[in-house]
Scaffold this motif. Structure first.
Motif, short mmCIF file in Angstrom:
data_model
loop_
_atom_site.label_atom_id
_atom_site.label_comp_id
_atom_site.label_asym_id
_atom_site.label_seq_id
_atom_site.Cartn_x
_atom_site.Cartn_y
_atom_site.Cartn_z
N MET A 179 -13.95 -5.75 -9.48
CA MET A 179 -13.98 -5.73 -10.93
C MET A 179 -13.85 -4.31 -11.47
SD MET A 179 -14.26 -7.44 -13.78
CE MET A 179 -15.00 -9.05 -13.47
N LEU A 180 -14.52 -3.35 -10.81
CA LEU A 180 -14.46 -1.97 -11.27
C LEU A 180 -13.06 -1.38 -11.13
CD1 LEU A 180 -15.97 0.39 -12.46
CD2 LEU A 180 -16.78 0.99 -10.16
N HIS A 181 -12.41 -1.64 -10.00
CA HIS A 181 -11.03 -1.18 -9.82
C HIS A 181 -10.12 -1.78 -10.89
CE1 HIS A 181 -10.68 1.27 -6.16
NE2 HIS A 181 -11.70 0.57 -5.69
N HIS A 182 -10.31 -3.07 -11.14
CA HIS A 182 -9.49 -3.77 -12.14
C HIS A 182 -9.74 -3.20 -13.53
CE1 HIS A 182 -8.24 -7.33 -14.65
NE2 HIS A 182 -7.21 -7.22 -13.83
N ALA A 183 -10.99 -2.89 -13.84
CA ALA A 183 -11.34 -2.34 -15.15
C ALA A 183 -10.68 -0.98 -15.37
CB ALA A 183 -12.86 -2.23 -15.29
N VAL A 184 -10.74 -0.14 -14.35
CA VAL A 184 -10.13 1.19 -14.46
C VAL A 184 -8.62 1.07 -14.67
CG1 VAL A 184 -9.60 3.32 -13.20
CG2 VAL A 184 -11.92 2.39 -13.16
N GLU A 185 -7.99 0.17 -13.94
CA GLU A 185 -6.54 0.01 -14.07
C GLU A 185 -6.18 -0.57 -15.43
OE1 GLU A 185 -2.65 0.42 -13.35
OE2 GLU A 185 -4.30 1.21 -12.13
N GLU A 186 -6.94 -1.58 -15.88
CA GLU A 186 -6.67 -2.17 -17.20
C GLU A 186 -6.89 -1.15 -18.31
OE1 GLU A 186 -5.58 -5.42 -18.23
OE2 GLU A 186 -4.94 -5.32 -16.15
N GLY A 187 -7.95 -0.34 -18.17
CA GLY A 187 -8.20 0.70 -19.16
C GLY A 187 -7.08 1.71 -19.20
N LYS A 188 -6.61 2.12 -18.03
CA LYS A 188 -5.50 3.08 -17.94
C LYS A 188 -4.25 2.54 -18.62
CE LYS A 188 -2.59 5.29 -14.41
NZ LYS A 188 -2.37 5.42 -12.95
N GLN A 189 -3.92 1.27 -18.35
CA GLN A 189 -2.74 0.67 -18.97
C GLN A 189 -2.89 0.58 -20.48
OE1 GLN A 189 0.18 0.07 -17.46
NE2 GLN A 189 -0.82 1.00 -15.68
N SER A 190 -4.10 0.32 -20.95
CA SER A 190 -4.33 0.26 -22.40
C SER A 190 -4.15 1.63 -23.04
CB SER A 190 -5.74 -0.27 -22.68
OG SER A 190 -5.83 -1.65 -22.38
N VAL A 191 -4.57 2.70 -22.34
CA VAL A 191 -4.34 4.05 -22.84
C VAL A 191 -2.85 4.31 -22.96
CG1 VAL A 191 -4.59 6.51 -22.34
CG2 VAL A 191 -6.54 4.98 -22.02
N PHE A 192 -2.10 3.96 -21.92
CA PHE A 192 -0.65 4.15 -21.93
C PHE A 192 -0.01 3.39 -23.09
CE2 PHE A 192 -0.47 4.97 -17.06
CZ PHE A 192 -0.89 6.27 -17.28
N ASN A 193 -0.58 2.21 -23.41
CA ASN A 193 -0.03 1.39 -24.49
C ASN A 193 -0.64 1.72 -25.85
OD1 ASN A 193 1.64 -0.09 -22.73
ND2 ASN A 193 -0.03 -1.47 -22.20
N GLN A 194 -1.44 2.79 -25.88
CA GLN A 194 -2.06 3.29 -27.11
C GLN A 194 -2.97 2.25 -27.76
OE1 GLN A 194 1.39 4.73 -29.35
NE2 GLN A 194 1.03 6.78 -28.53
N LEU A 195 -3.71 1.52 -26.92
CA LEU A 195 -4.69 0.56 -27.40
C LEU A 195 -6.07 1.20 -27.34
CD1 LEU A 195 -3.37 -2.60 -25.51
CD2 LEU A 195 -2.99 -2.00 -27.91
N SER A 196 -7.01 0.67 -28.10
CA SER A 196 -8.34 1.27 -28.18
C SER A 196 -9.33 0.66 -27.21
CB SER A 196 -8.89 1.12 -29.60
OG SER A 196 -8.98 -0.25 -29.96
#
Length: 201
Positions: free
Chosen positions: A174-191
């Motif tokens: 879950m933690l690995h997935h959260a970090v990756e999802e957060g990273k992708q959201s940053v790239f997509n300029q999401l909050s």
């Protein structure tokens, strides 16, 4: 506790989509493109004429880059969570918090107890302030901090340096997935981001 009928629930369920979209200033066209459906489908979901399936619902929040939990809680328990704010009276806050704790999984309860009373060397009040500051920081800052924590944990685990190796451990998948999802959201300029594992549902 007020009981509502099916019509009330349908209307409130539709509000999950319209309110979350409005909170992120996204258009129906944006959601249609992000989900690969028509604008008419989005309109029907928001009117309650039809509803997304489980996967589409989780994808909705992934596209928006926000946490779905507050919206689902407001749908399931509107008398308790709909619009609750930190400055609400103490009784309402306590009722909501006790409800959440009661409905945690056993692992989550053990993890919370470890944070509050574990022999890890950090006072709970200090940890609470750190978590509060962390959640107020930008998503980019949070992802950077989370990645550092994840890598430190993995190195300490391999080196046998964990502080409490016999106590409850984090869900690393879950933690690995959260970090990756957060990273992708940053790239997509999401909050924000969502971290729903469909395989567990």
């Amino acid at each position: 506790m007020r009981k509502d009928n099916k019509s009330d629930r349908v209307k409130r369920f539709a509000q999950i989509w319209s309110l979350s979209r409005a909170d992120t200033d996204k258009t129906q066209e944006y959601m249609a493109n992000g989900l690969g459906v028509s604008k008419k489908t989005i309109q029907n979901w928001e009117k309650g004429a039809s509803a997304p399936d489980l996967f589409e619902g989780s994808e909705w929040f992934r596209v928006l880059g926000i946490n779905p939990l507050p919206y689902y809680l407001a749908f399931l328990y509107p008398w308790m969570f709909d619009g609750i704010k930190p400055d609400d009276n103490d009784e309402e806050i306590e009722q909501a918090l006790l409800f959440l704790v009661k409905n945690m999984t056993q692992v989550e309860k053990r993890q919370l107890l470890y944070l509050m009373a574990g022999r890890h060397g950090s006072p709970w009040y200090s940890l609470l302030q750190m978590f509060t500051a962390h959640c107020h920081s930008s998503l980019r800052s949070r992802v950077t901090a989370a990645r550092t924590i994840l890598e430190n944990y993995e190195m300490d685990q391999v080196c046998g340096d964990l502080v409490c190796p016999d106590n409850v451990q984090p869900d690393m998948k879950m933690l690995h997935h959260a970090v990756e999802e957060g990273k992708q959201s940053v790239f997509n300029q999401l909050s924000g981001y969502t971290n729903i594992d469909i395989s567990k549902t």
